[in-house]
Design an enzyme around this catalytic site. Sequence first.
Site, PDB file in Angstrom:
ATOM      1  N   ASP A  31      -7.792 -14.899  32.049  1.00  0.00           N
ATOM      2  CA  ASP A  31      -6.581 -15.447  31.101  1.00  0.00           C
ATOM      3  C   ASP A  31      -5.942 -17.024  31.582  1.00  0.00           C
ATOM      4  OD1 ASP A  31      -6.979 -12.559  29.686  1.00  0.00           O
ATOM      5  OD2 ASP A  31      -4.764 -12.182  30.123  1.00  0.00           O
ATOM      6  N   GLU A  33      -7.640 -19.070  33.114  1.00  0.00           N
ATOM      7  CA  GLU A  33      -8.108 -20.241  32.660  1.00  0.00           C
ATOM      8  C   GLU A  33      -8.512 -20.486  31.308  1.00  0.00           C
ATOM      9  OE1 GLU A  33      -9.947 -22.207  33.880  1.00  0.00           O
ATOM     10  OE2 GLU A  33     -11.921 -23.620  32.931  1.00  0.00           O
ATOM     11  N   ASP A  35      -5.695 -20.043  29.079  1.00  0.00           N
ATOM     12  CA  ASP A  35      -4.154 -21.393  28.762  1.00  0.00           C
ATOM     13  C   ASP A  35      -4.119 -22.098  29.707  1.00  0.00           C
ATOM     14  OD1 ASP A  35      -3.166 -18.354  28.183  1.00  0.00           O
ATOM     15  OD2 ASP A  35      -2.346 -17.798  30.744  1.00  0.00           O
ATOM     16  N   SER A  80      -8.233  -2.432  -6.324  1.00  0.00           N
ATOM     17  CA  SER A  80      -7.822  -1.754  -5.505  1.00  0.00           C
ATOM     18  C   SER A  80      -8.718  -0.339  -6.022  1.00  0.00           C
ATOM     19  CB  SER A  80      -6.714  -1.251  -5.576  1.00  0.00           C
ATOM     20  OG  SER A  80      -6.204  -0.491  -6.603  1.00  0.00           O
ATOM     21  N   LEU A  81      -8.742   0.914  -4.899  1.00  0.00           N
ATOM     22  CA  LEU A  81      -9.404   1.245  -4.725  1.00  0.00           C
ATOM     23  C   LEU A  81      -9.268   2.696  -5.818  1.00  0.00           C
ATOM     24  CD1 LEU A  81     -10.896   1.166  -0.987  1.00  0.00           C
ATOM     25  CD2 LEU A  81     -12.313   1.173  -3.758  1.00  0.00           C
ATOM     26  N   GLU A 109     -16.799   3.401   5.428  1.00  0.00           N
ATOM     27  CA  GLU A 109     -16.573   2.504   6.346  1.00  0.00           C
ATOM     28  C   GLU A 109     -15.057   3.485   6.257  1.00  0.00           C
ATOM     29  OE1 GLU A 109     -15.825  -1.016   4.472  1.00  0.00           O
ATOM     30  OE2 GLU A 109     -17.668  -1.509   4.173  1.00  0.00           O
ATOM     31  N   LYS A 111     -10.743   3.301   6.802  1.00  0.00           N
ATOM     32  CA  LYS A 111     -10.228   2.912   5.846  1.00  0.00           C
ATOM     33  C   LYS A 111      -8.330   2.540   6.166  1.00  0.00           C
ATOM     34  CE  LYS A 111      -7.394   3.261   1.172  1.00  0.00           C
ATOM     35  NZ  LYS A 111      -6.387   3.223   1.337  1.00  0.00           N
ATOM     36  N   ASP A 113      -5.451   1.399   7.941  1.00  0.00           N
ATOM     37  CA  ASP A 113      -3.950   1.491   7.681  1.00  0.00           C
ATOM     38  C   ASP A 113      -2.808   0.125   7.366  1.00  0.00           C
ATOM     39  OD1 ASP A 113      -2.318   2.290   5.630  1.00  0.00           O
ATOM     40  OD2 ASP A 113      -1.419   4.084   7.623  1.00  0.00           O
ATOM     41  N   ARG A 132      -2.550  -9.951  -1.644  1.00  0.00           N
ATOM     42  CA  ARG A 132      -3.120  -9.209  -2.860  1.00  0.00           C
ATOM     43  C   ARG A 132      -2.187  -9.347  -3.898  1.00  0.00           C
ATOM     44  NH1 ARG A 132      -2.314  -4.199  -5.288  1.00  0.00           N
ATOM     45  NH2 ARG A 132      -4.338  -4.155  -6.270  1.00  0.00           N
ATOM     46  N   TYR A 220     -13.398  -6.978   5.737  1.00  0.00           N
ATOM     47  CA  TYR A 220     -14.658  -5.868   4.700  1.00  0.00           C
ATOM     48  C   TYR A 220     -15.281  -5.692   3.137  1.00  0.00           C
ATOM     49  CZ  TYR A 220     -10.584  -4.333   3.014  1.00  0.00           C
ATOM     50  OH  TYR A 220      -9.033  -4.813   2.778  1.00  0.00           O
ATOM     51  N   LYS A 283     -19.040   3.335  -0.409  1.00  0.00           N
ATOM     52  CA  LYS A 283     -19.197   1.942  -1.236  1.00  0.00           C
ATOM     53  C   LYS A 283     -21.166   2.357  -0.965  1.00  0.00           C
ATOM     54  CE  LYS A 283     -16.017  -0.512   0.866  1.00  0.00           C
ATOM     55  NZ  LYS A 283     -15.091  -1.789   2.255  1.00  0.00           N
ATOM     56  N   LYS A 307      -8.850  10.642   1.023  1.00  0.00           N
ATOM     57  CA  LYS A 307      -8.008   9.910   2.051  1.00  0.00           C
ATOM     58  C   LYS A 307      -7.500  11.101   2.856  1.00  0.00           C
ATOM     59  CE  LYS A 307      -4.925   7.267  -0.032  1.00  0.00           C
ATOM     60  NZ  LYS A 307      -3.969   6.186   0.277  1.00  0.00           N
ATOM     61  N   CYS A 401      34.054  14.502   4.283  1.00  0.00           N
ATOM     62  CA  CYS A 401      33.116  13.651   5.549  1.00  0.00           C
ATOM     63  C   CYS A 401      33.136  14.909   6.334  1.00  0.00           C
ATOM     64  CB  CYS A 401      33.447  12.561   5.391  1.00  0.00           C
ATOM     65  SG  CYS A 401      33.000  12.093   6.956  1.00  0.00           S
ATOM     66  N   CYS A 404      35.573  13.164   9.062  1.00  0.00           N
ATOM     67  CA  CYS A 404      36.691  12.578   8.896  1.00  0.00           C
ATOM     68  C   CYS A 404      37.936  13.931   7.997  1.00  0.00           C
ATOM     69  CB  CYS A 404      37.649  11.487   8.588  1.00  0.00           C
ATOM     70  SG  CYS A 404      36.872  10.664   7.523  1.00  0.00           S
ATOM     71  N   CYS A 419      31.184   8.605   2.837  1.00  0.00           N
ATOM     72  CA  CYS A 419      32.380   8.284   3.357  1.00  0.00           C
ATOM     73  C   CYS A 419      33.420   7.250   3.058  1.00  0.00           C
ATOM     74  CB  CYS A 419      32.816   8.726   4.713  1.00  0.00           C
ATOM     75  SG  CYS A 419      34.348   9.184   5.461  1.00  0.00           S
ATOM     76  N   CYS A 425      36.991   6.865  10.167  1.00  0.00           N
ATOM     77  CA  CYS A 425      36.220   7.188  10.394  1.00  0.00           C
ATOM     78  C   CYS A 425      35.872   7.124  11.536  1.00  0.00           C
ATOM     79  CB  CYS A 425      35.351   8.068   9.332  1.00  0.00           C
ATOM     80  SG  CYS A 425      34.215   8.688   9.280  1.00  0.00           S
TER      81      CYS A 425
HETATM   82  S1  IVH Z   1     -12.779  -2.200  -0.176  1.00  0.00           S
HETATM   83  C1  IVH Z   1     -12.837  -3.576  -4.353  1.00  0.00           C
HETATM   84  N1  IVH Z   1     -12.413  -0.938   2.356  1.00  0.00           N
HETATM   85  O1  IVH Z   1      -7.810   0.346   1.058  1.00  0.00           O
HETATM   86  C2  IVH Z   1     -12.153  -2.587  -3.352  1.00  0.00           C
HETATM   87  N2  IVH Z   1     -10.833  -1.177   1.250  1.00  0.00           N
HETATM   88  O2  IVH Z   1      -6.729   1.106  -2.023  1.00  0.00           O
HETATM   89  C3  IVH Z   1     -12.286  -2.982  -2.249  1.00  0.00           C
HETATM   90  N3  IVH Z   1      -8.441  -0.543   2.783  1.00  0.00           N
HETATM   91  O3  IVH Z   1      -6.592  -2.987  -1.148  1.00  0.00           O
HETATM   92  C4  IVH Z   1     -11.013  -2.883  -1.150  1.00  0.00           C
HETATM   93  N4  IVH Z   1     -10.069  -0.607   4.855  1.00  0.00           N
HETATM   94  O4  IVH Z   1      -6.363  -3.373   1.443  1.00  0.00           O
HETATM   95  C5  IVH Z   1     -12.113  -1.438   1.409  1.00  0.00           C
HETATM   96  N5  IVH Z   1     -12.837  -0.828   4.716  1.00  0.00           N
HETATM   97  C6  IVH Z   1     -11.949  -0.781   3.532  1.00  0.00           C
HETATM   98  C7  IVH Z   1     -10.856  -0.961   2.897  1.00  0.00           C
HETATM   99  C8  IVH Z   1     -10.218  -0.874   2.534  1.00  0.00           C
HETATM  100  C9  IVH Z   1      -8.179  -0.675   4.086  1.00  0.00           C
HETATM  101  C10 IVH Z   1      -7.674  -1.215   1.635  1.00  0.00           C
HETATM  102  C11 IVH Z   1      -7.642  -2.701   0.765  1.00  0.00           C
HETATM  103  C12 IVH Z   1      -6.846  -2.014  -0.270  1.00  0.00           C
HETATM  104  C13 IVH Z   1      -7.074  -0.586  -0.113  1.00  0.00           C
HETATM  105  C14 IVH Z   1      -7.302   0.276  -1.286  1.00  0.00           C
END
Ligand code: IVH
Length: 693
Positions: A31, A33, A35, A80-81, A109, A111, A113, A132, A220, A283, A307, A401, A404, A419, A425
């Site tokens: 670190d 070096e 920096d 979204s998925l 993969e 997911k 969060d 997004r 991803y 996928k 999920k 309350c 008080c 309240c 209070c």
């Molecule tokens: S693929 C066409 N892969 O989950 C959809 N999404 O519920 C492309 N997320 O909006 C998404 N890990 O924010 C994909 N390995 C993963 C993910 C992932 C988290 C999130 C992402 C997406 C949401 C969908």
Amino acid sequence: MTAVEKIATLRQELHYHNRKYYVDNAPEISDFEFDRMMRELQDLEEAHPECADPNSPTQRVGSDRTTEFANVRHRYPMLSLSNTYSLEELGEFIDRIEREEGETEFVCELKFDGTAISLTYENGALLRAVTRGDGESGDDVTANVRTIGSVPLTLTGNYPAEFEIRGEIFMPYASFDRLNAEREAAGEQLFANPRNAAAGTLKQQQSSIVAKRGLDCTLYQIASRELPFASHWEALEAARSWGFKVSEHARICRSRSEVEEFIAYWDTARKELPYPTDGIVIKVNDFAKRRRLGFTAKSPRWAVAYKFKAEQALTRLVSVDFQVGRTGAITPVANLEPVLLAGTVVKRATLHNAEQIAALDIRIGDMVYVEKGGEIIPKITEVELSERKEGSEPLNYITECPECGTTLVRYEGEAKHYCPNQGGCRPQILGRIVHFIRRKALDIDGLGTETVELLHESGLLNNIADLYDLRAMDIAALPRLGEKSADNIMRSIENSKSVPFARVLFGLGIRFVGETTAKYLAQHFKSLDAVMSASKEQLLESEEVGDKIAEAILEYFADENNRSIIERLRAAGLQFEEEAKVLHSEVLKGKNIVISGKFLDHTRDELKEMIELHGGKNQSGVSATTDFIVAGENMGPAKLQKAEKLGVKILSESEFVALIGADAEVVVAEAKSTKEEKKEEKKQEDFVQGSLF
Ligand code: IVH
């Protein structure tokens, strides 16, 4: 080697070592070096502003300038998925695909969060990062994303000239815990979970704050019109080779049972991961199959998210307490028989408000399910009715309350009871004082919650104005506090008299007036007297102020008691006015200017500030004395008509900025910064000016 060559070499080396550290987790140098090289580059860049580059490794520290986020349309929508919590439904998804496409390979993969991000690269350099948003368009958060170590600013290898890549920005648990510990120590509101913390951080207006929060980014999905890959797996490997962080936990699964095995494994193993995940994404691997499967209106037909269920535990409700907050808001809290949930013993859970209690029909003695739905405080999701004891009674919500005895009230549109006895209070009195002394408000060091309680009990501290009547000997006489801490406290009370007006306004603790709203109000009205005498319509003109906030402000200042506290604070010498600005130029001297409409690059208050800094005067309405109007989108038709009639000149935002000169942007940033930030700002200023040539 010339300085310019040296800059190029250092940048390349630093990009390389950055990747080794943040993406590959395999640093090759210390670190120290790293920096040292970074400092060398910083010095060279400072001496050669003509070499400024937003993708230089030095830019990862971010800047203190506040930025507003432009709305950018996604070239390819961010879908979204579809979700499922059931293995059966997941099986149906796989069966459907195999019916249509025959035997199929799936990539499974984690997911992550966090919050989704779309990165655009051109010729191997990061061009833009967009959230997004609504899927069609999102916020341009490039400045913030540049500070995230695992996002490559430049790529290596054989990448397409132009492409978008999507992934998730998330906050590892270690960063999250550190952030919340800091916030707790500063008396600030905690983030409920790492997802909120990541999303909140990404929307920070100062990238230098983002740089310190320890965000991470995994990618991803590549989006591009044409990709030289036949499968998702190949695309992931390629992205990894260009320098992106791609999860090493993805696997190819060739059957329903392999997918289920992957899920079963991660359902347990994910608890050991250093970052939050909430499921598995499945996928189709083959791009040709994906094309045939296509999309529904909202999501691809070739992918699904499985999920994980939030962990639950069953326990007994022993009693319910009602807590009173600083603003008088009542929160019912359940006392539970202790139970183990996701690694910690849970004894209490929030019940939110009266409606929630009624909806659950929860009763004392009931067996209830508790869940940690990503919140800090667990919540009760359901009552196990089969275990309800005979003769149990519905829970009656309190009408008075608990602290008080005052009759509670409910404001329109608010789920919580309040309240209204602000002045008498105890938790409200103490809460307001603790809020006032917070670091982000008056920053009175040395006075913790306990001391505030002691001073209150000894009759010396009943409201925020009493702080300024305290004497060192009063404090020194308290148990556990000697002369030295008394002196420290007195000094920091004294120092609070020079805290800028915006923070004083925030410190008053007006309902819904948070730090940002207070800043906008201060900028807009310039003095407390102006805020106090503003009508609802005038309050609504300030940035961030809507009906609810305007009413809370009016209510606060209508209170006799609050007004007398304010007069005492004024007498004590607190800052009730925005600091006078040092004029930056006199280009607009003697000019009366009207700002009207909505603008692309600045807020109205920023433009007004710019006018004042350059010697001009802001006018609210068009008249014969108006020199010109700076007009944005949707300028009021009445104003336009009047301007035409009077022959007043109309300038666009960019014409106005050009009129002031190229340093206009820098001026705004400077006006906003505090003294400590000035130095950092100077560097930035050099950079901005450098990049203008
Ligand atoms: S693929 C066409 N892969 O989950 C959809 N999404 O519920 C492309 N997320 O909006 C998404 N890990 O924010 C994909 N390995 C993963 C993910 C992932 C988290 C999130 C992402 C997406 C949401 C969908």
